[in-house]
Design an enzyme around this catalytic site. Structure first.
Site, PDB file in Angstrom:
ATOM      1  N   GLU A 112       0.842  -1.199   0.000  1.00 19.97           N
ATOM      2  CA  GLU A 112       0.000   0.000   0.000  1.00 19.97           C
ATOM      3  C   GLU A 112       0.877   1.248   0.000  1.00 19.97           C
ATOM      4  O   GLU A 112       2.035   1.175   0.402  1.00 19.97           O
ATOM      5  CB  GLU A 112      -0.858   0.032   1.285  1.00 19.97           C
ATOM      6  CG  GLU A 112      -1.784  -1.135   1.447  1.00 19.97           C
ATOM      7  CD  GLU A 112      -2.547  -1.072   2.781  1.00 19.97           C
ATOM      8  OE1 GLU A 112      -2.271  -0.170   3.608  1.00 19.97           O
ATOM      9  OE2 GLU A 112      -3.405  -1.943   2.977  1.00 19.97           O
TER      10      GLU A 112
ATOM     11  N   LYS B 297       2.337   4.539   1.634  1.00 24.62           N
ATOM     12  CA  LYS B 297       2.489   5.039   3.003  1.00 24.62           C
ATOM     13  C   LYS B 297       2.160   6.536   2.941  1.00 24.62           C
ATOM     14  O   LYS B 297       2.953   7.347   2.472  1.00 24.62           O
ATOM     15  CB  LYS B 297       3.903   4.813   3.519  1.00 24.62           C
ATOM     16  CG  LYS B 297       4.061   5.206   4.979  1.00 24.62           C
ATOM     17  CD  LYS B 297       5.397   4.782   5.531  1.00 24.62           C
ATOM     18  CE  LYS B 297       5.495   5.061   7.017  1.00 24.62           C
ATOM     19  NZ  LYS B 297       5.212   6.450   7.391  1.00 24.62           N
TER      20      LYS B 297
ATOM     21  N   ASP C 272       1.539  10.316   3.910  1.00 24.32           N
ATOM     22  CA  ASP C 272       2.311  11.173   4.794  1.00 24.32           C
ATOM     23  C   ASP C 272       1.399  12.240   5.387  1.00 24.32           C
ATOM     24  O   ASP C 272       1.242  13.328   4.843  1.00 24.32           O
ATOM     25  CB  ASP C 272       3.464  11.807   4.011  1.00 24.32           C
ATOM     26  CG  ASP C 272       4.566  12.271   4.927  1.00 24.32           C
ATOM     27  OD1 ASP C 272       4.503  11.956   6.130  1.00 24.32           O
ATOM     28  OD2 ASP C 272       5.483  12.947   4.448  1.00 24.32           O
TER      29      ASP C 272
ATOM     30  N   TYR D 154      -6.884   2.721   6.142  1.00 24.58           N
ATOM     31  CA  TYR D 154      -6.071   1.570   5.754  1.00 24.58           C
ATOM     32  C   TYR D 154      -6.025   0.478   6.813  1.00 24.58           C
ATOM     33  O   TYR D 154      -5.250  -0.464   6.701  1.00 24.58           O
ATOM     34  CB  TYR D 154      -4.651   1.997   5.397  1.00 24.58           C
ATOM     35  CG  TYR D 154      -4.021   2.956   6.397  1.00 24.58           C
ATOM     36  CD1 TYR D 154      -3.793   2.572   7.710  1.00 24.58           C
ATOM     37  CD2 TYR D 154      -3.659   4.245   6.009  1.00 24.58           C
ATOM     38  CE1 TYR D 154      -3.230   3.438   8.617  1.00 24.58           C
ATOM     39  CE2 TYR D 154      -3.090   5.126   6.919  1.00 24.58           C
ATOM     40  CZ  TYR D 154      -2.873   4.717   8.223  1.00 24.58           C
ATOM     41  OH  TYR D 154      -2.324   5.579   9.127  1.00 24.58           O
TER      42      TYR D 154
ATOM     43  N   LYS E 267      10.693   3.182   3.420  1.00 23.83           N
ATOM     44  CA  LYS E 267      10.725   4.632   3.188  1.00 23.83           C
ATOM     45  C   LYS E 267      11.507   4.920   1.917  1.00 23.83           C
ATOM     46  O   LYS E 267      12.621   4.429   1.741  1.00 23.83           O
ATOM     47  CB  LYS E 267      11.398   5.326   4.369  1.00 23.83           C
ATOM     48  CG  LYS E 267      10.650   5.144   5.684  1.00 23.83           C
ATOM     49  CD  LYS E 267       9.661   6.256   5.934  1.00 23.83           C
ATOM     50  CE  LYS E 267      10.247   7.250   6.892  1.00 23.83           C
ATOM     51  NZ  LYS E 267       9.338   8.235   7.398  1.00 23.83           N
TER      52      LYS E 267
ATOM     53  N   CYS F 199      15.656  47.337   6.791  1.00 29.68           N
ATOM     54  CA  CYS F 199      14.960  46.876   5.587  1.00 29.68           C
ATOM     55  C   CYS F 199      15.824  47.170   4.367  1.00 29.68           C
ATOM     56  O   CYS F 199      16.254  48.313   4.181  1.00 29.68           O
ATOM     57  CB  CYS F 199      13.613  47.593   5.473  1.00 29.68           C
ATOM     58  SG  CYS F 199      12.812  47.332   3.883  1.00 29.68           S
TER      59      CYS F 199
ATOM     60  N   CYS G  73      13.988  50.145   2.319  1.00 24.36           N
ATOM     61  CA  CYS G  73      13.771  51.517   2.802  1.00 24.36           C
ATOM     62  C   CYS G  73      14.643  51.867   4.003  1.00 24.36           C
ATOM     63  O   CYS G  73      14.521  52.954   4.562  1.00 24.36           O
ATOM     64  CB  CYS G  73      12.295  51.732   3.133  1.00 24.36           C
ATOM     65  SG  CYS G  73      11.755  50.808   4.589  1.00 24.36           S
TER      66      CYS G  73
ATOM     67  N   CYS H 184       9.657  44.654   8.206  1.00 28.95           N
ATOM     68  CA  CYS H 184       9.891  46.081   8.033  1.00 28.95           C
ATOM     69  C   CYS H 184       8.596  46.763   8.467  1.00 28.95           C
ATOM     70  O   CYS H 184       7.543  46.492   7.906  1.00 28.95           O
ATOM     71  CB  CYS H 184      10.190  46.392   6.571  1.00 28.95           C
ATOM     72  SG  CYS H 184       9.988  48.140   6.183  1.00 28.95           S
TER      73      CYS H 184
ATOM     74  N   CYS I  76       6.969  51.653   2.914  1.00 32.22           N
ATOM     75  CA  CYS I  76       8.119  50.980   2.308  1.00 32.22           C
ATOM     76  C   CYS I  76       7.822  50.661   0.841  1.00 32.22           C
ATOM     77  O   CYS I  76       6.819  50.016   0.526  1.00 32.22           O
ATOM     78  CB  CYS I  76       8.429  49.697   3.072  1.00 32.22           C
ATOM     79  SG  CYS I  76       9.625  48.636   2.248  1.00 32.22           S
TER      80      CYS I  76
HETATM   81  S1  IVH Z   1      -0.810   0.562   8.949  1.00 33.53           S
HETATM   82  C1  IVH Z   1      -0.311  -1.037  13.261  1.00 33.53           C
HETATM   83  N1  IVH Z   1      -0.865   1.551   6.539  1.00 33.53           N
HETATM   84  O1  IVH Z   1       2.568   5.327   9.005  1.00 33.53           O
HETATM   85  C2  IVH Z   1       0.178  -0.221  12.128  1.00 33.53           C
HETATM   86  N2  IVH Z   1       0.032   2.890   8.277  1.00 33.53           N
HETATM   87  O2  IVH Z   1       5.105   5.214  10.373  1.00 33.53           O
HETATM   88  C3  IVH Z   1      -0.910   0.570  11.547  1.00 33.53           C
HETATM   89  N3  IVH Z   1       0.709   5.126   7.545  1.00 33.53           N
HETATM   90  O3  IVH Z   1       1.310   5.293  12.247  1.00 33.53           O
HETATM   91  C4  IVH Z   1      -0.472   1.372  10.452  1.00 33.53           C
HETATM   92  N4  IVH Z   1       0.139   4.901   5.436  1.00 33.53           N
HETATM   93  O4  IVH Z   1       0.169   6.820  10.485  1.00 33.53           O
HETATM   94  C5  IVH Z   1      -0.521   1.761   7.811  1.00 33.53           C
HETATM   95  N5  IVH Z   1      -1.035   2.301   4.347  1.00 33.53           N
HETATM   96  C6  IVH Z   1      -0.697   2.518   5.616  1.00 33.53           C
HETATM   97  C7  IVH Z   1      -0.143   3.735   6.065  1.00 33.53           C
HETATM   98  C8  IVH Z   1       0.217   3.886   7.397  1.00 33.53           C
HETATM   99  C9  IVH Z   1       0.638   5.719   6.347  1.00 33.53           C
HETATM  100  C10 IVH Z   1       1.271   5.771   8.748  1.00 33.53           C
HETATM  101  C11 IVH Z   1       0.512   5.540  10.008  1.00 33.53           C
HETATM  102  C12 IVH Z   1       1.502   4.907  10.947  1.00 33.53           C
HETATM  103  C13 IVH Z   1       2.777   5.410  10.383  1.00 33.53           C
HETATM  104  C14 IVH Z   1       3.960   4.600  10.797  1.00 33.53           C
END
Ligand code: IVH
Length: 724
Positions: A165, A167, A169, A284, A374, A468, A471, A486, A491
């Site tokens: 999936e 991740k 942010d 998720y 990551k 500044c 001015c 400033c 200005c």
């Molecule tokens: S599962 C028990 N799935 O990443 C673990 N987390 O760095 C539950 N996050 O705290 C998390 N996308 O805030 C899961 N597809 C995804 C995610 C995800 C982002 C975040 C989440 C977690 C953090 C960990």
């Protein structure tokens, strides 16, 4: 792993700690978007010394704990991290490794054991029914394959199925639905309890109040008695760009990162402020789930449920069965990053089968059945040629780094705006330095560090101007802000930026009034304030360098045309404090005329704005020179076009809102009424047409009854709007 040769070593001992560069620099990308995007940051690479002596290790552990606690505070409480996630994780891993090697130094309350903590103290706390864990993270193919091997061994089988999936942010949340109704939204907090941010979460348009029980094909969906849905609240990249574009036009400091902006937004006290930024949510996972007998058997099945319930889920995910398949799915996703509409910082690999997950369980921090990978940021090194200081339209001084152009992830980076004076000083960025530029995660390029090894011997620390640059007025530091301004309202640099903003196509759109003409008008003294634009005559324009008869005529007709621009464009163009396009449109719908706006009280504004924004606006309009901008515009023939209501069923009708509505937030309800041509007032009088009452209505409801005013509830309101 070390790509940043930044740490210093003296006599074999490490002194790298103080060289952590905690810079927040904003890089301006010379791309089509040309948005000056912003930063993350960076800690200098730490070159691990071979097994330092116990004393040294203890000292280093102490320092690391302090550093990590400092960054935790910035990340979780202030939503304003100074270093990148990669740098932060590096610190945590170093600490964990040292603590493992020197267990005597472990105190049990080390941050390497903790999950972080986003509780702010500003919201009621709520205890999660089931803990919210973190994820173990990997940064290399080998790490990720290690995860696959571990699970295969632990479960003693090699026919396992995984899902990969995105991740996301953003900010982790737990949203509870009881018998299908949304009852609560809580941040992760410390994993055990978090901030109850329900009111703020309800401003998210895509977050349904109820789980859909009837499927579109007529069959019924299973709806659990209770489910803690786990997901992420994030800021879509388009919305992040919109906000930064607006800030750029306003000469305000840009936001560094969509995650921090999402977190900062969600932690605001006034849901109306939250509603101004279009946050989004995705689900998720889950925590508590009753009855457990109905638990989904797999992650894929869970995703199907999410869709069936009408919740925002993953647009796509992949399935993998071998380590190779996992790795290629992760890489394929990494390649698709430029096309994504949401911020991601990696991929998450999860075991698909729920019973098998239960078999492997979790550690203190994280489930054993999942692993985050990551993405590594794109990175380049280039020379800092100069630091210039720009003056925005509110007087804010923004340092800008001029870079030797360098290619980075598809665009050429040539400028970087350094956040503020303190950041430059703290990270000791010097003209002539070679700096590292990174694009972390998605669109955001940032200067993340200095290659001190290439520092010219003659370089000198940057001295931020005390006057500044435009001015020469002594700059002031605004209480509670790191930025300096400033303070001179006359200005010329500020005036130029104000005029530029007003004339831009985002505001009243005066074609032909480009930067060069604005400069000439300001320098010649013909324009001292925005209304002077409408005093310009043909002769005066022709007297300017480079303005011929044709362009003068074009400019004059553009000026004439702009007098009838939509009201909200004037409101936004005037650069009122804290008023972006969203609030400008709401103010226009509410006040219909510029003079009505100028005469409004804080109470009038509070129908549309938060208390603090209302107060700021009134204070601004109480300054005679600010107010006269509006009166002068009107006397010079400006006639903004009043907003056209999208529907008019409530044309001229005055509403008063009281109590808590079952589904709509107050802001939502007001927006709907205004959009239908109605007005919203704070108190009930004979002029009131409707009182919209929710739960806990008190005095206003009584007043309505005694005055014989029609009382309606949310359902009736929505019904009326639907009929229309
Ligand atoms: S599962 C028990 N799935 O990443 C673990 N987390 O760095 C539950 N996050 O705290 C998390 N996308 O805030 C899961 N597809 C995804 C995610 C995800 C982002 C975040 C989440 C977690 C953090 C960990």
């Amino acid at each position: 792993m070390s790509t940043f040769p930044v740490s210093l070593r003296a006599g074999g001992r490490m002194v790298g700690i103080s060289t952590h560069v905690r810079t927040l620099l904003t890089v301006v990308v010379m791309s089509a978007m040309a948005i000056a995007a912003a930063s993350s940051a960076f800690a200098a690479e730490f070159i691990a010394a071979a097994s330092p002596a116990v004393g040294e290790a203890r000292a280093r552990i102490h320092v690391l704990r302090r550093e990590i606690a400092h960054h935790d505070e910035l990340y979780y409480k202030k939503s304003a991290p100074e270093i990148s996630d990669v740098a932060y994780d590096r610190l945590k891993r170093e600490l964990a490794a040292l603590e493992k090697e020197f267990p005597a130094s472990a105190t049990g309350d080390s941050p390497s054991d903790s999950l972080g903590d986003d509780r702010t103290g500003a919201f009621p706390l709520y205890r999660h029914r089931e803990r919210m864990l973190s994820l173990d993270k990997s940064y290399s193919e080998a790490d990720l394959r290690g995860f696959y091997t571990r699970l295969t061994k632990r479960l003693g089988r090699n026919d396992l199925v995984y899902v990969v999936e995105p991740k996301f942010d953003g900010l982790a949340v737990s949203v509870t639905y009881e018998r299908g109704k949304l009852v609560r939204a809580v941040t992760r907090g410390n994993g055990i309890e978090g901030d109850d941010i329900t009111a703020n979460a309800l401003t998210i348009r895509t977050l349904p109040r109820e789980l859909r029980a009837a499927a579109p094909d007529g069959s019924t969906n299973f709806v659990p008695d209770l489910i803690e849905l786990r997901g992420e609240i994030y800021l879509p990249l388009a919305e992040f760009n919109r906000i930064n574009h607006e800030r750029e036009a306003a000469g305000e400091a840009l936001f560094a990162h969509p995650r921090n902006l999402a977190a900062g937004t969600l932690k605001q006290q006034d849901p109306r402020e939250v509603a101004m930024r279009k946050l989004a949510i995705v689900f998720y996972g889950w925590g508590a789930y009753t009855p457990v007998t109905e638990l989904p058997a797999t992650q894929s099945e869970f995703h199907a449920h999410v869709r069936a319930w009408g919740l925002p889920g993953l647009a796509s995910f992949s399935t993998a069965r071998t380590a190779d398949e996992i790795w290629s799915a992760v890489q394929a996703f990494d390649r698709s990053r430029p096309q994504l509409a949401f911020p991601v910082d990696g991929a998450v690999v999860k075991l698909d089968s729920v019973p098998l997950r239960n078999e492997v369980g979790a550690t203190e921090h994280a489930p054993r059945w999942a692993m985050a990978y990551k993405f590594s940021p794109d990175r380049a090194e280039t020379q800092l040629l100069a630091i210039t200081v720009q003056v925005g339209r509110t007087g804010l001084l923004t340092p800008v780094a001029e870079l030797a152009p360098v290619r980075l992830a598809g665009s050429t980076i040539a400028r970087a705006s350094l956040h503020n004076r303190e950041e430059i000083a703290r990270s000791d960025i010097r003209v002539g330095d070679f700096v590292y530029v990174e694009k972390a995660g998605e669109i955001i390029p940032a200067i993340v560090g200095v290659n001190t090894a290439r520092r010219p011997v003659t370089s000198q620390a940057f001295v931020f101007p005390v006057a500044c640059p435009a001015c020469q007025t002594a700059v002031v530091r605004v209480a509670g802000e790191t930025a300096v301004r400033c303070p001179n309202p006359d200005c010329p640099a500020q005036l130029r930026r104000r005029v530029q903003h007003f004339a831009s196509d985002a505001c009243v759109d005066i074609g032909g009034l480009g930067p060069a003409v604005i400069d000439a008008l300001v320098e010649s003294g013909r324009v001292k304030a925005i209304p002077d634009l409408y005093r310009l005559k043909r002769d005066g324009l022709l007297a300017l360098n480079g303005v011929g008869a044709k362009s003068a005529d074009r400019l004059l007709s553009a000026l004439e045309r702009s007098k009838h621009a939509e009201l909200w464009r004037f409101i936004y163009g005037l650069g009122l404090p804290q008023i972006g396009t969203v609030s400008a449109k709401e103010l226009a719908r509410r006040f219909h005329k510029l003079d009505a706006l100028a005469a409004a009280t804080a109470e009038d504004f509070s129908a549309v704005l938060s208390a603090s924004s209302s107060a700021a606006l009134v204070a601004y309009l109480n300054v005679p020179r600010n107010r006269s901008v509006i009166t002068d515009l009107l006397s010079l023939g400006v006639q903004p076009a009043a907003p056209v209501a999208t529907t008019t069923i409530f044309a001229g009708k005055v509403f008063v809102l009281t109590g808590t509505l079952p589904h709509l937030t107050r802001a939502d309800a007001e927006a709907k009424i205004l959009a239908a041509g109605g007005k919203v007032s704070g108190s009930v009088s004979r002029k009131t047409d409707y009182v919209l009452a929710g739960e806990g209505s008190g005095a206003k409801l009584d007043a309505a009854r005694s005055l014989g005013v029609t009382v309606i509830d949310e359902a009736a309101l929505l019904e009326r709007l639907r009929e229309n």
